[in-house]
Design a protein around this motif. Structure first.
Motif, PDB file in Angstrom:
ATOM      1  N   VAL A 262      74.903   4.913  47.024  1.00  0.00           N
ATOM      2  CA  VAL A 262      75.215   3.662  46.332  1.00  0.00           C
ATOM      3  C   VAL A 262      75.892   2.656  47.253  1.00  0.00           C
ATOM      4  CG1 VAL A 262      75.433   4.866  44.131  1.00  0.00           C
ATOM      5  CG2 VAL A 262      77.483   4.451  45.507  1.00  0.00           C
ATOM      6  N   GLY A 263      76.486   3.109  48.348  1.00  0.00           N
ATOM      7  CA  GLY A 263      77.146   2.182  49.267  1.00  0.00           C
ATOM      8  C   GLY A 263      78.580   1.895  48.850  1.00  0.00           C
ATOM      9  N   GLU A 264      79.358   1.375  49.781  1.00  0.00           N
ATOM     10  CA  GLU A 264      80.786   1.162  49.548  1.00  0.00           C
ATOM     11  C   GLU A 264      81.064   0.164  48.420  1.00  0.00           C
ATOM     12  OE1 GLU A 264      82.737   0.106  53.125  1.00  0.00           O
ATOM     13  OE2 GLU A 264      82.179   1.945  54.197  1.00  0.00           O
ATOM     14  N   THR A 265      80.268  -0.890  48.330  1.00  0.00           N
ATOM     15  CA  THR A 265      80.551  -1.934  47.338  1.00  0.00           C
ATOM     16  C   THR A 265      80.393  -1.446  45.899  1.00  0.00           C
ATOM     17  OG1 THR A 265      78.266  -2.715  47.491  1.00  0.00           O
ATOM     18  CG2 THR A 265      79.894  -3.776  48.917  1.00  0.00           C
ATOM     19  N   ALA A 266      79.507  -0.491  45.683  1.00  0.00           N
ATOM     20  CA  ALA A 266      79.246  -0.019  44.322  1.00  0.00           C
ATOM     21  C   ALA A 266      80.002   1.262  43.985  1.00  0.00           C
ATOM     22  CB  ALA A 266      77.743   0.199  44.125  1.00  0.00           C
ATOM     23  N   VAL A 267      80.701   1.852  44.946  1.00  0.00           N
ATOM     24  CA  VAL A 267      81.404   3.110  44.697  1.00  0.00           C
ATOM     25  C   VAL A 267      82.374   3.017  43.521  1.00  0.00           C
ATOM     26  CG1 VAL A 267      83.167   4.643  45.660  1.00  0.00           C
ATOM     27  CG2 VAL A 267      81.137   4.122  46.981  1.00  0.00           C
ATOM     28  N   PRO A 268      83.138   1.902  43.338  1.00  0.00           N
ATOM     29  CA  PRO A 268      84.061   1.824  42.195  1.00  0.00           C
ATOM     30  C   PRO A 268      83.375   1.918  40.841  1.00  0.00           C
ATOM     31  CG  PRO A 268      84.645   0.179  43.843  1.00  0.00           C
ATOM     32  CD  PRO A 268      83.316   0.744  44.245  1.00  0.00           C
ATOM     33  N   GLN A 269      82.088   1.631  40.793  1.00  0.00           N
ATOM     34  CA  GLN A 269      81.360   1.688  39.520  1.00  0.00           C
ATOM     35  C   GLN A 269      80.727   3.055  39.265  1.00  0.00           C
ATOM     36  OE1 GLN A 269      79.397  -2.358  40.715  1.00  0.00           O
ATOM     37  NE2 GLN A 269      79.000  -2.087  38.517  1.00  0.00           N
ATOM     38  N   LEU A 270      80.886   3.975  40.210  1.00  0.00           N
ATOM     39  CA  LEU A 270      80.268   5.291  40.099  1.00  0.00           C
ATOM     40  C   LEU A 270      81.332   6.348  39.848  1.00  0.00           C
ATOM     41  CD1 LEU A 270      77.797   7.233  40.415  1.00  0.00           C
ATOM     42  CD2 LEU A 270      78.319   7.290  42.868  1.00  0.00           C
ATOM     43  N   THR A 271      81.136   7.127  38.804  1.00  0.00           N
ATOM     44  CA  THR A 271      82.031   8.239  38.498  1.00  0.00           C
ATOM     45  C   THR A 271      81.296   9.549  38.774  1.00  0.00           C
ATOM     46  OG1 THR A 271      83.138   6.979  36.762  1.00  0.00           O
ATOM     47  CG2 THR A 271      83.420   9.364  36.733  1.00  0.00           C
ATOM     48  N   CYS A 272      81.882  10.382  39.618  1.00  0.00           N
ATOM     49  CA  CYS A 272      81.274  11.672  39.978  1.00  0.00           C
ATOM     50  C   CYS A 272      82.133  12.806  39.446  1.00  0.00           C
ATOM     51  CB  CYS A 272      81.135  11.801  41.492  1.00  0.00           C
ATOM     52  SG  CYS A 272      79.971  10.643  42.236  1.00  0.00           S
ATOM     53  N   VAL A 273      81.519  13.713  38.718  1.00  0.00           N
ATOM     54  CA  VAL A 273      82.225  14.873  38.170  1.00  0.00           C
ATOM     55  C   VAL A 273      81.350  16.103  38.364  1.00  0.00           C
ATOM     56  CG1 VAL A 273      83.261  15.938  36.142  1.00  0.00           C
ATOM     57  CG2 VAL A 273      83.399  13.460  36.440  1.00  0.00           C
ATOM     58  N   GLY A 274      81.885  17.116  39.028  1.00  0.00           N
ATOM     59  CA  GLY A 274      81.122  18.339  39.214  1.00  0.00           C
ATOM     60  C   GLY A 274      81.743  19.228  40.272  1.00  0.00           C
ATOM     61  N   PRO A 275      81.326  20.486  40.313  1.00  0.00           N
ATOM     62  CA  PRO A 275      81.853  21.417  41.310  1.00  0.00           C
ATOM     63  C   PRO A 275      81.314  21.109  42.704  1.00  0.00           C
ATOM     64  CG  PRO A 275      80.060  22.439  40.117  1.00  0.00           C
ATOM     65  CD  PRO A 275      80.305  21.102  39.461  1.00  0.00           C
ATOM     66  N   THR A 276      81.918  21.712  43.694  1.00  0.00           N
ATOM     67  CA  THR A 276      81.434  21.559  45.064  1.00  0.00           C
ATOM     68  C   THR A 276      80.086  22.251  45.220  1.00  0.00           C
ATOM     69  OG1 THR A 276      83.677  21.464  45.950  1.00  0.00           O
ATOM     70  CG2 THR A 276      81.910  22.027  47.499  1.00  0.00           C
ATOM     71  N   VAL A 277      79.095  21.473  45.631  1.00  0.00           N
ATOM     72  CA  VAL A 277      77.760  22.005  45.887  1.00  0.00           C
ATOM     73  C   VAL A 277      77.349  21.546  47.279  1.00  0.00           C
ATOM     74  CG1 VAL A 277      75.336  22.020  45.203  1.00  0.00           C
ATOM     75  CG2 VAL A 277      77.132  21.948  43.449  1.00  0.00           C
ATOM     76  N   VAL A 278      77.085  22.481  48.157  1.00  0.00           N
ATOM     77  CA  VAL A 278      76.718  22.162  49.542  1.00  0.00           C
ATOM     78  C   VAL A 278      75.198  22.138  49.667  1.00  0.00           C
ATOM     79  CG1 VAL A 278      76.899  22.860  51.961  1.00  0.00           C
ATOM     80  CG2 VAL A 278      78.847  23.164  50.417  1.00  0.00           C
ATOM     81  N   ILE A 279      74.692  21.039  50.209  1.00  0.00           N
ATOM     82  CA  ILE A 279      73.253  20.869  50.386  1.00  0.00           C
ATOM     83  C   ILE A 279      72.890  21.207  51.829  1.00  0.00           C
ATOM     84  CG2 ILE A 279      71.308  19.287  50.202  1.00  0.00           C
ATOM     85  CD1 ILE A 279      72.756  19.881  47.563  1.00  0.00           C
ATOM     86  N   ALA A 280      71.977  22.143  52.006  1.00  0.00           N
ATOM     87  CA  ALA A 280      71.552  22.543  53.347  1.00  0.00           C
ATOM     88  C   ALA A 280      70.804  21.410  54.035  1.00  0.00           C
ATOM     89  CB  ALA A 280      70.669  23.789  53.268  1.00  0.00           C
ATOM     90  N   GLY A 281      70.835  21.434  55.377  1.00  0.00           N
ATOM     91  CA  GLY A 281      70.273  20.349  56.172  1.00  0.00           C
ATOM     92  C   GLY A 281      68.832  20.020  55.855  1.00  0.00           C
ATOM     93  N   HIS A 282      67.990  21.040  55.640  1.00  0.00           N
ATOM     94  CA  HIS A 282      66.573  20.774  55.427  1.00  0.00           C
ATOM     95  C   HIS A 282      66.279  20.200  54.044  1.00  0.00           C
ATOM     96  CE1 HIS A 282      67.206  24.770  53.677  1.00  0.00           C
ATOM     97  NE2 HIS A 282      66.084  24.595  52.995  1.00  0.00           N
ATOM     98  N   ARG A 283      67.314  20.103  53.179  1.00  0.00           N
ATOM     99  CA  ARG A 283      67.140  19.521  51.843  1.00  0.00           C
ATOM    100  C   ARG A 283      67.781  18.142  51.721  1.00  0.00           C
ATOM    101  NH1 ARG A 283      63.957  22.650  48.202  1.00  0.00           N
ATOM    102  NH2 ARG A 283      63.836  24.720  49.105  1.00  0.00           N
ATOM    103  N   ILE A 284      68.526  17.731  52.750  1.00  0.00           N
ATOM    104  CA  ILE A 284      69.297  16.492  52.653  1.00  0.00           C
ATOM    105  C   ILE A 284      68.394  15.284  52.458  1.00  0.00           C
ATOM    106  CG2 ILE A 284      70.756  14.916  53.974  1.00  0.00           C
ATOM    107  CD1 ILE A 284      72.166  17.329  55.153  1.00  0.00           C
ATOM    108  N   VAL A 285      67.316  15.187  53.218  1.00  0.00           N
ATOM    109  CA  VAL A 285      66.461  13.999  53.169  1.00  0.00           C
ATOM    110  C   VAL A 285      65.874  13.802  51.775  1.00  0.00           C
ATOM    111  CG1 VAL A 285      64.359  12.944  54.051  1.00  0.00           C
ATOM    112  CG2 VAL A 285      65.935  14.052  55.629  1.00  0.00           C
ATOM    113  N   SER A 286      65.332  14.858  51.193  1.00  0.00           N
ATOM    114  CA  SER A 286      64.708  14.739  49.874  1.00  0.00           C
ATOM    115  C   SER A 286      65.718  14.292  48.827  1.00  0.00           C
ATOM    116  CB  SER A 286      64.090  16.081  49.463  1.00  0.00           C
ATOM    117  OG  SER A 286      63.065  16.453  50.344  1.00  0.00           O
TER     118      SER A 286
END
Length: 328
Positions: A207-231
């Motif tokens: 979302v970028g820095e300017t829109a971060v205040p409008q985004l609420t994130c709630v959830g446990p820590t989930v690590v995304i492996a490198g080969h899945r990051i792009v998708s």
């Protein structure tokens, strides 16, 4: 010349010759006509972690745990003196007694003598273990770079081909293409800079820095492996871009709620359920046909081994993304 003077001269020459050999930084041994070690330099003793008495007078092929007792090497060295041959770069990879697995290139040449009748030879050892490891790493990096470039070109081509051109001006097509390309390149940079990244980090970066205040994130820590990051990054970027143009992030009072959790999958494994819900933005109506953005989200979710469901409520877009936790 007195015998004592001759002895001193010979001894002086021997000491000087030994000094020359010991000055060499590469491991060296001198073999006599019986292929026994007549001298070994300090580099040889340090490299193989042996004492001078351990090697002096011993047959070359009996040294250590028999690391040099190789049929081809025996034949090559045996031909050095009588046939005036030379051994150049013979590779020996071995589990050495004191230093573990190493790779050496062996050179052997007959010692030069004024009368050309020397029966001794000089054997030099070049430790190329680290060099070969670095070369292998370099080859792997180059191979991975080529692989990434092929994938990136395929993505760029797909972006260019799938953007619908109906009723679009050249400038509008350019802007849409460059916007999606920027998101793809950003995802590539994230994937290249780390082997894994947190799910929340990907969402915030999209979302970028300017829109971060409008985004609420709630959830446990989930690590995304490198080969899945792009998708996954492409999915988040598409959601954010669409919201900034037409949805909740296009107005200051708009909000986006991102929630995710772990839940059991139908096959008994674990999966991630990610929900993106918008509110406070312009009124939303279902599109008459699925656009490239929607198609990209669904395709990337399928690539992750999961699914994506888009719901166009009047108060805002809702997306449910599900993918196996093994991909994270």
């Amino acid at each position: 010349m007195m015998l004592e003077d001759l002895y001193r001269l010979l001894r002086s020459g021997h000491i000087q010759a030994q000094g020359v050999v010991d000055t060499m930084t590469q491991p060296i041994v001198v073999l006599d006509q019986n292929l026994c070690v007549s001298t070994a330099n300090n580099a040889f003793l340090r490299t193989f972690q042996v004492e001078r008495d351990d090697v002096s007078g011993r047959a070359f092929f009996d040294l250590g745990n028999g690391q040099w007792d190789i049929k081809d090497l025996r034949e090559l060295i045996a031909s050095v003196v009588p046939k005036a041959n030379a051994v150049v770069g013979y590779e020996v990879k071995h589990e050495f007694a004191n230093i573990g697995e190493r790779t050496f290139l062996v050179d052997a040449r007959r010692l030069v003598h004024p009368d050309d009748n020397s029966t001794s030879m000089l054997v030099l050892f070049d430790d190329v273990t680290e060099r070969q490891r670095h070369d292998l790493e370099k080859d792997m990096i180059l191979s991975e770079t080529r692989h990434r470039m092929r994938n990136l070109f395929a993505v760029v081509r797909s972006l260019a081909m799938r953007i619908k051109v109906d009723d679009l001006t050249a400038a509008e097509y350019r802007d849409r293409f460059l916007n999606r390309l920027q998101g793809t390149l950003r995802a590539q940079e994230v994937a290249a800079s780390s082997e894994a990244v947190d799910l929340e980090t990907l969402a915030l970066q999209a979302v970028g820095e300017t829109a971060v205040p409008q985004l609420t994130c709630v959830g446990p820590t989930v690590v995304i492996a490198g080969h899945r990051i792009v998708s996954l990054s492409m999915i988040f970027h598409e959601l954010a871009t669409n919201s900034m143009k037409y949805g909740a992030l296009s107005v200051p009072e708009g909000k986006v709620h991102a929630r995710w959790s772990m839940e059991p999958a139908p096959d008994g494994a674990s999966q991630v359920r990610y929900e993106w819900r918008e509110e406070g933005g312009p009124m939303v109506s279902p599109p008459q046909h699925r656009g490239f953005g929607s198609e990209l989200i669904v395709r990337m979710a399928t690539h992750l081994g999961g699914s994506a469901e888009l719901s166009y409520h009047s108060h805002g877009l809702a997306v449910v993304l599900v993918f196996p936790s093994e991909s994270a």
